[in-house]
Design a protein around this motif. Structure first.
Motif, PDB file in Angstrom:
ATOM      1  N   ARG A  93     -13.943 112.400 -51.167  1.00 30.03           N
ATOM      2  CA  ARG A  93     -14.808 113.499 -50.430  1.00 30.03           C
ATOM      3  C   ARG A  93     -14.610 112.657 -48.960  1.00 30.03           C
ATOM      4  O   ARG A  93     -14.776 113.347 -47.855  1.00 30.03           O
ATOM      5  CB  ARG A  93     -16.332 113.435 -50.963  1.00 30.03           C
ATOM      6  CG  ARG A  93     -16.940 114.199 -49.909  1.00 30.03           C
ATOM      7  CD  ARG A  93     -18.247 114.567 -50.638  1.00 30.03           C
ATOM      8  NE  ARG A  93     -19.347 114.669 -49.466  1.00 30.03           N
ATOM      9  CZ  ARG A  93     -20.418 115.059 -49.911  1.00 30.03           C
ATOM     10  NH1 ARG A  93     -21.046 115.002 -51.248  1.00 30.03           N
ATOM     11  NH2 ARG A  93     -21.511 115.376 -48.868  1.00 30.03           N
ATOM     12  N   PHE A  94     -14.435 111.286 -48.817  1.00 29.01           N
ATOM     13  CA  PHE A  94     -14.811 110.633 -47.619  1.00 29.01           C
ATOM     14  C   PHE A  94     -13.682 109.973 -47.119  1.00 29.01           C
ATOM     15  O   PHE A  94     -12.937 109.198 -47.979  1.00 29.01           O
ATOM     16  CB  PHE A  94     -15.835 109.645 -47.684  1.00 29.01           C
ATOM     17  CG  PHE A  94     -17.292 110.094 -47.986  1.00 29.01           C
ATOM     18  CD1 PHE A  94     -17.883 110.776 -46.992  1.00 29.01           C
ATOM     19  CD2 PHE A  94     -17.561 110.361 -49.105  1.00 29.01           C
ATOM     20  CE1 PHE A  94     -18.981 111.234 -47.074  1.00 29.01           C
ATOM     21  CE2 PHE A  94     -18.921 110.867 -49.577  1.00 29.01           C
ATOM     22  CZ  PHE A  94     -19.663 111.203 -48.376  1.00 29.01           C
ATOM     23  N   ILE A  95     -13.261 110.190 -46.092  1.00 33.36           N
ATOM     24  CA  ILE A  95     -12.031 109.348 -45.229  1.00 33.36           C
ATOM     25  C   ILE A  95     -12.471 108.466 -43.928  1.00 33.36           C
ATOM     26  O   ILE A  95     -13.440 109.071 -43.255  1.00 33.36           O
ATOM     27  CB  ILE A  95     -10.994 110.538 -44.551  1.00 33.36           C
ATOM     28  CG1 ILE A  95     -10.434 111.662 -45.852  1.00 33.36           C
ATOM     29  CG2 ILE A  95      -9.760 109.787 -43.956  1.00 33.36           C
ATOM     30  CD1 ILE A  95     -10.972 112.694 -45.681  1.00 33.36           C
ATOM     31  N   ILE A  96     -12.247 107.164 -43.973  1.00 30.45           N
ATOM     32  CA  ILE A  96     -12.774 106.561 -43.007  1.00 30.45           C
ATOM     33  C   ILE A  96     -11.867 105.459 -42.274  1.00 30.45           C
ATOM     34  O   ILE A  96     -10.752 105.223 -43.000  1.00 30.45           O
ATOM     35  CB  ILE A  96     -13.795 105.736 -43.653  1.00 30.45           C
ATOM     36  CG1 ILE A  96     -13.552 104.505 -44.590  1.00 30.45           C
ATOM     37  CG2 ILE A  96     -14.859 106.402 -44.448  1.00 30.45           C
ATOM     38  CD1 ILE A  96     -14.690 103.614 -44.865  1.00 30.45           C
ATOM     39  N   VAL A  97     -12.085 105.132 -41.181  1.00 26.20           N
ATOM     40  CA  VAL A  97     -11.547 103.963 -40.614  1.00 26.20           C
ATOM     41  C   VAL A  97     -12.569 102.954 -40.071  1.00 26.20           C
ATOM     42  O   VAL A  97     -13.847 103.257 -39.845  1.00 26.20           O
ATOM     43  CB  VAL A  97     -10.866 104.432 -39.304  1.00 26.20           C
ATOM     44  CG1 VAL A  97      -9.755 105.504 -39.710  1.00 26.20           C
ATOM     45  CG2 VAL A  97     -11.634 105.079 -38.204  1.00 26.20           C
ATOM     46  N   HIS A  98     -12.232 101.683 -39.975  1.00 28.45           N
ATOM     47  CA  HIS A  98     -12.977 100.441 -40.258  1.00 28.45           C
ATOM     48  C   HIS A  98     -12.513  99.300 -39.245  1.00 28.45           C
ATOM     49  O   HIS A  98     -11.541  99.303 -39.551  1.00 28.45           O
ATOM     50  CB  HIS A  98     -13.306 100.076 -41.623  1.00 28.45           C
ATOM     51  CG  HIS A  98     -14.002  98.751 -41.715  1.00 28.45           C
ATOM     52  ND1 HIS A  98     -13.694  97.982 -42.681  1.00 28.45           N
ATOM     53  CD2 HIS A  98     -15.115  98.133 -40.923  1.00 28.45           C
ATOM     54  CE1 HIS A  98     -14.390  96.834 -42.705  1.00 28.45           C
ATOM     55  NE2 HIS A  98     -15.323  96.924 -41.562  1.00 28.45           N
ATOM     56  N   ASN A  99     -13.319  98.960 -38.438  1.00 25.40           N
ATOM     57  CA  ASN A  99     -13.068  97.609 -37.833  1.00 25.40           C
ATOM     58  C   ASN A  99     -14.101  96.616 -38.187  1.00 25.40           C
ATOM     59  O   ASN A  99     -15.244  96.850 -38.071  1.00 25.40           O
ATOM     60  CB  ASN A  99     -13.380  97.798 -36.205  1.00 25.40           C
ATOM     61  CG  ASN A  99     -12.872  96.449 -35.428  1.00 25.40           C
ATOM     62  OD1 ASN A  99     -12.635  95.530 -36.081  1.00 25.40           O
ATOM     63  ND2 ASN A  99     -13.577  96.578 -34.195  1.00 25.40           N
ATOM     64  N   GLY A 100     -13.671  95.463 -38.600  1.00 28.41           N
ATOM     65  CA  GLY A 100     -14.723  94.510 -39.133  1.00 28.41           C
ATOM     66  C   GLY A 100     -14.500  93.946 -40.122  1.00 28.41           C
ATOM     67  O   GLY A 100     -13.474  94.059 -41.050  1.00 28.41           O
ATOM     68  N   ILE A 101     -15.230  93.116 -41.001  1.00 30.55           N
ATOM     69  CA  ILE A 101     -15.034  92.532 -42.179  1.00 30.55           C
ATOM     70  C   ILE A 101     -16.399  92.590 -42.981  1.00 30.55           C
ATOM     71  O   ILE A 101     -17.315  92.126 -42.394  1.00 30.55           O
ATOM     72  CB  ILE A 101     -14.784  91.052 -42.190  1.00 30.55           C
ATOM     73  CG1 ILE A 101     -13.101  90.797 -41.598  1.00 30.55           C
ATOM     74  CG2 ILE A 101     -14.599  90.168 -43.775  1.00 30.55           C
ATOM     75  CD1 ILE A 101     -13.041  89.336 -41.224  1.00 30.55           C
ATOM     76  N   ILE A 102     -16.067  93.117 -44.347  1.00 32.43           N
ATOM     77  CA  ILE A 102     -17.387  93.161 -45.093  1.00 32.43           C
ATOM     78  C   ILE A 102     -17.289  91.891 -46.225  1.00 32.43           C
ATOM     79  O   ILE A 102     -16.353  91.676 -46.829  1.00 32.43           O
ATOM     80  CB  ILE A 102     -17.040  94.365 -46.236  1.00 32.43           C
ATOM     81  CG1 ILE A 102     -16.845  95.945 -45.428  1.00 32.43           C
ATOM     82  CG2 ILE A 102     -18.429  94.642 -47.056  1.00 32.43           C
ATOM     83  CD1 ILE A 102     -18.035  95.796 -44.267  1.00 32.43           C
ATOM     84  N   GLU A 103     -18.321  91.197 -45.701  1.00 33.59           N
ATOM     85  CA  GLU A 103     -18.347  89.705 -46.596  1.00 33.59           C
ATOM     86  C   GLU A 103     -18.682  89.920 -48.088  1.00 33.59           C
ATOM     87  O   GLU A 103     -18.439  89.166 -48.865  1.00 33.59           O
ATOM     88  CB  GLU A 103     -19.329  89.041 -45.804  1.00 33.59           C
ATOM     89  CG  GLU A 103     -18.834  88.223 -44.368  1.00 33.59           C
ATOM     90  CD  GLU A 103     -19.791  88.131 -43.569  1.00 33.59           C
ATOM     91  OE1 GLU A 103     -20.901  87.933 -43.985  1.00 33.59           O
ATOM     92  OE2 GLU A 103     -19.421  87.867 -42.300  1.00 33.59           O
ATOM     93  N   ASN A 104     -19.471  91.056 -48.407  1.00 33.06           N
ATOM     94  CA  ASN A 104     -19.917  91.086 -49.823  1.00 33.06           C
ATOM     95  C   ASN A 104     -19.102  91.951 -50.405  1.00 33.06           C
ATOM     96  O   ASN A 104     -19.634  92.640 -51.412  1.00 33.06           O
ATOM     97  CB  ASN A 104     -21.497  91.437 -49.998  1.00 33.06           C
ATOM     98  CG  ASN A 104     -21.682  92.498 -49.323  1.00 33.06           C
ATOM     99  OD1 ASN A 104     -21.000  93.148 -48.514  1.00 33.06           O
ATOM    100  ND2 ASN A 104     -23.008  93.104 -49.747  1.00 33.06           N
ATOM    101  N   GLU A 105     -17.936  92.353 -50.082  1.00 30.76           N
ATOM    102  CA  GLU A 105     -17.001  93.325 -50.722  1.00 30.76           C
ATOM    103  C   GLU A 105     -16.966  93.085 -52.277  1.00 30.76           C
ATOM    104  O   GLU A 105     -16.941  94.070 -53.137  1.00 30.76           O
ATOM    105  CB  GLU A 105     -15.520  93.502 -50.037  1.00 30.76           C
ATOM    106  CG  GLU A 105     -14.932  92.621 -50.079  1.00 30.76           C
ATOM    107  CD  GLU A 105     -13.391  92.734 -50.305  1.00 30.76           C
ATOM    108  OE1 GLU A 105     -13.342  93.995 -50.833  1.00 30.76           O
ATOM    109  OE2 GLU A 105     -12.569  91.884 -50.243  1.00 30.76           O
ATOM    110  N   ILE A 127     -15.856 100.865 -48.892  1.00 29.03           N
ATOM    111  CA  ILE A 127     -16.759 101.723 -48.254  1.00 29.03           C
ATOM    112  C   ILE A 127     -16.511 103.149 -48.621  1.00 29.03           C
ATOM    113  O   ILE A 127     -17.822 103.653 -48.896  1.00 29.03           O
ATOM    114  CB  ILE A 127     -16.623 101.367 -46.671  1.00 29.03           C
ATOM    115  CG1 ILE A 127     -16.844 100.031 -46.800  1.00 29.03           C
ATOM    116  CG2 ILE A 127     -18.041 102.097 -46.078  1.00 29.03           C
ATOM    117  CD1 ILE A 127     -16.783  99.641 -44.890  1.00 29.03           C
ATOM    118  N   ALA A 128     -15.347 103.497 -48.588  1.00 27.74           N
ATOM    119  CA  ALA A 128     -15.030 105.023 -48.907  1.00 27.74           C
ATOM    120  C   ALA A 128     -15.716 105.196 -50.330  1.00 27.74           C
ATOM    121  O   ALA A 128     -16.078 106.586 -50.644  1.00 27.74           O
ATOM    122  CB  ALA A 128     -13.736 105.082 -48.853  1.00 27.74           C
TER     123      ALA A 128
END
Ligand code: M6R
Length: 596
Positions: A93-105, A127-128
């Motif tokens: 359902r979700f389409i995303i663009v991202h700048n940054g770093i997810i530390e707890n992925e 995240i999506a």
């Protein structure tokens, strides 16, 4: 680093996204992608390499129909620069663009997404899928966004399309830069104002852990807990033509040659009606009340900072330390009792600086940001801001921001306390004229670059005192755009080890502008020459000798970095040009370094 654009309105989105992304190219990237929404269907296209590859693939945007979309230029952090890792990323359902770093992925994958199949190596895709998971369990999209804000650790600027909401676009921010652009019948998301300035000059700030819901008609901003925030737009003082190259082949050359005008603009912006220079008295009061100044910065801005330390100590007599932000944040020195912090950052977005800013604010210390970008994160979050007025700096290699930073630091020093009675108005005007004269010698720098640098494997810059600080900046400039391994050395240190590297024809560039150590550096030149070095000397007129290669007109001895750096910027430019390097976008580098 990664750039984000989003658009929702009545025009075709894809060409607007491509144009916005082109304005973010300067940040550095290795792949690009867009998602365009036509009613409920969303088309995604991505390409590795230049934005042109993506643009060709979608016929300049004509091939993708729809009036809502998101776009991204990616600078790889998690996973290689491949098409699979390029953004946008998506779940059902979700389409995303991202700048940054997810530390707890990793933890999030493990906790929530054990059975999910991933198509990329990115933290973004997590995240999506989280949004999908949370909405599948009954949460509305805004609540799912609040949920991810509470779960994600690290930095993120996100633009999100929800396929079930064709008339809305979502934006979320924490630590990474993000602005909302506002128009009459459209709204936009962008990593900076430049990405949107051809469409609008009205912007909403969005702070950490906030999200926004955009429609054609309006923008609603919420805290991470879902409380609505009333916020006014602000107008960005940016001229679209400032972001164009004009007749210059490269932004870097344009920016080198803008330096005389930048110095004059600083004098104008910081002058009262009487012509006297002035700086906000609140800043001066805070500095006068501190017992030590800590300058915190990275890269070229740090190099301006070490010159600033000399200026503040010498002119204003205030103890000052210049620190590399990424070191300082995790290895803080013993601080004085009443410190004040000055952050220097062209972009105002550098994550390493921000990490220090957050820490020292928590400790209750006063902060000042010196930046080129009004409204940038470091500017918004510090107690005070001084602007550089250098105009947009697009080339990754910083040139005019460095000279502007030193000029503003000199001005600040003289306003704190002018113990040496320097007439800065006069001295900086002179600097501006001397740089202007240097800019008429392009052919000479080109020939010197060919003779000394273009075929070289490595190179050394040597100097002492302020000249040594210029050597550090000069060597960074040469290495980052020509890829010639270059180091800047304190000339007196050579004999303690480095001189072992000098071989027949090793280029050594010496800088001489300081009277008290002029003869010492001359001796060091003899030492390297007698070991075969190919020496190029840049000296000031009063200290020059007949055989010096570049002679620079004299300026006040404390301000010599402003002029001595200019030939070095040109040498780097021409060496890179002659080697066929991508001057404005050197490999592996980003203009705005928004991850730690
Ligand atoms: O935007 P900032 O001044 O905070 O950026 C700091 C460095 O990343 C920057 O100066 C970098 O070293 C330049 N590429 C040097 O030319």
């Amino acid at each position: 680093m990664c750039g984000i654009v989003g658009y929702i309105g009545n025009e075709q989105a894809a060409p607007i996204l491509l144009e916005g992304l082109s304005k973010l190219e300067y940040r550095g990237y290795d792949s690009a992608g867009v998602a365009v929404c036509d009613g409920n269907s969303v088309a995604i296209e991505k390409a590795v390499g230049k934005l042109l590859n993506l643009s060709d693939k979608i016929s300049g945007g004509d091939a993708l129909k729809g009036t809502k979309g998101i776009g991204h230029t990616r600078w790889a952090t998690h996973g290689k620069p491949t098409k699979a890792n390029a953004h946008p990323h998506f779940s059902e359902r979700f389409i995303i663009v991202h700048n940054g770093i997810i530390e707890n992925e990793e933890a999030l994958r493990h906790h929530y997404l054990k059975d999910t199949e991933f198509l990329s190596d990115t933290d973004t895709e997590v995240i999506a899928h989280l949004l999908q998971k949370f909405t599948d369990s009954g949460e509305t999209t805004p609540v799912a966004i609040q949920h991810i804000i509470s779960e994600l650790e690290g930095s993120y600027a996100l633009a999100i399309i929800d396929k079930n909401e064709p008339d809305l676009l979502y934006a979320v921010k924490n630590k990474s830069p993000l602005l909302i652009g506002h128009g009459d019948d459209f709204n936009m998301i962008g990593s900076d104002a430049m990405a949107m300035i051809s469409k609008t000059s009205q912007f909403y700030e969005i702070n950490d852990k906030e999200y926004a819901i955009l429609s054609c008609k309006g923008v609603e901003i919420y805290t991470g807990y879902g409380q609505k925030i009333e916020r006014d737009t602000y107008k960005a003082e940016l001229d679209v033509s400032d972001t164009e190259k004009g007749t210059y082949p490269h932004y870097m050359l344009k920016e080198i040659e803008e330096q005389p005008a930048v110095i004059r603009r600083i004098l104008k912006e910081y002058s009262k009606n009487t012509g006297e220079l002035e700086i906000d008295t609140k800043i001066i009061e805070d500095i006068r009340a501190c017992d030590k100044i800590y300058i915190v910065a990275c890269g070229t801005s740090y190099h301006a900072g070490i010159v600033g330390k000399q200026l503040i100590e010498h002119i204003a007599n205030v103890p000052t330390e210049a620190c590399i932000a990424s070191e300082f944040v995790y290895n803080m020195p013993l601080l004085s009792k009443k410190p004040m912090f000055i952050f220097i950052s062209q972009s105002g977005e550098t994550a390493d600086c921000r990490a220090v800013l957050v820490k020292v604010k928590e400790m209750g210390f006063k902060t000042l940001t010196i930046t080129n970008v009004n409204g940038s994160t470091l500017s918004r979050e510090a107690d005070h801001t001084l602007l550089l007025y250098a105009g947009p700096e697009i080339a990754v290699a910083s040139t005019k921001a460095y000279t502007a930073q030193i000029a503003v630091l000199a001005l600040l020093a003289s306003q704190i306390k002018n113990t040496i009675n320097i007439n800065l108005n006069y001295e900086l005007s002179k600097v501006s004229n001397v740089i202007e004269a240097l800019c008429t010698d392009r052919d000479k720098y080109s020939l010197l670059a060919r003779d000394y640098l273009t075929g070289a494997r490595n190179c050394f810059y040597i100097g002492r005192a302020l000249d040594y600080y210029v050597c550090l900046e000069a060597s960074l400039k040469l290495k980052e755009i020509s890829y010639i391994q270059t180091e800047g050395f304190a000339a007196g240190e050579l004999k303690h080890g480095t001189i072992a590297l000098i071989e027949n024809n090793t280029p050594v560039i010496s800088i001489i502008s300081q009277e008290n150590i002029n003869l010492n550096t001359r001796s060091n030149i003899k030492e390297v020459k007698s070991r075969g070095a190919h020496v190029l000397t840049i000296s000031t007129k009063s200290l020059s000798s007949q055989k010096d290669n570049i002679i620079v007109n004299d300026v006040h001895e404390m301000l010599t970095p402003l002029v001595m750096v200019v030939p070095a910027q040109y040498l780097a430019y021409y060496a890179a040009l002659q080697k066929g390097c991508d001057i404005d976008k050197p490999r592996n580098l980003a203009k705005s370094v928004t991850v730690e």
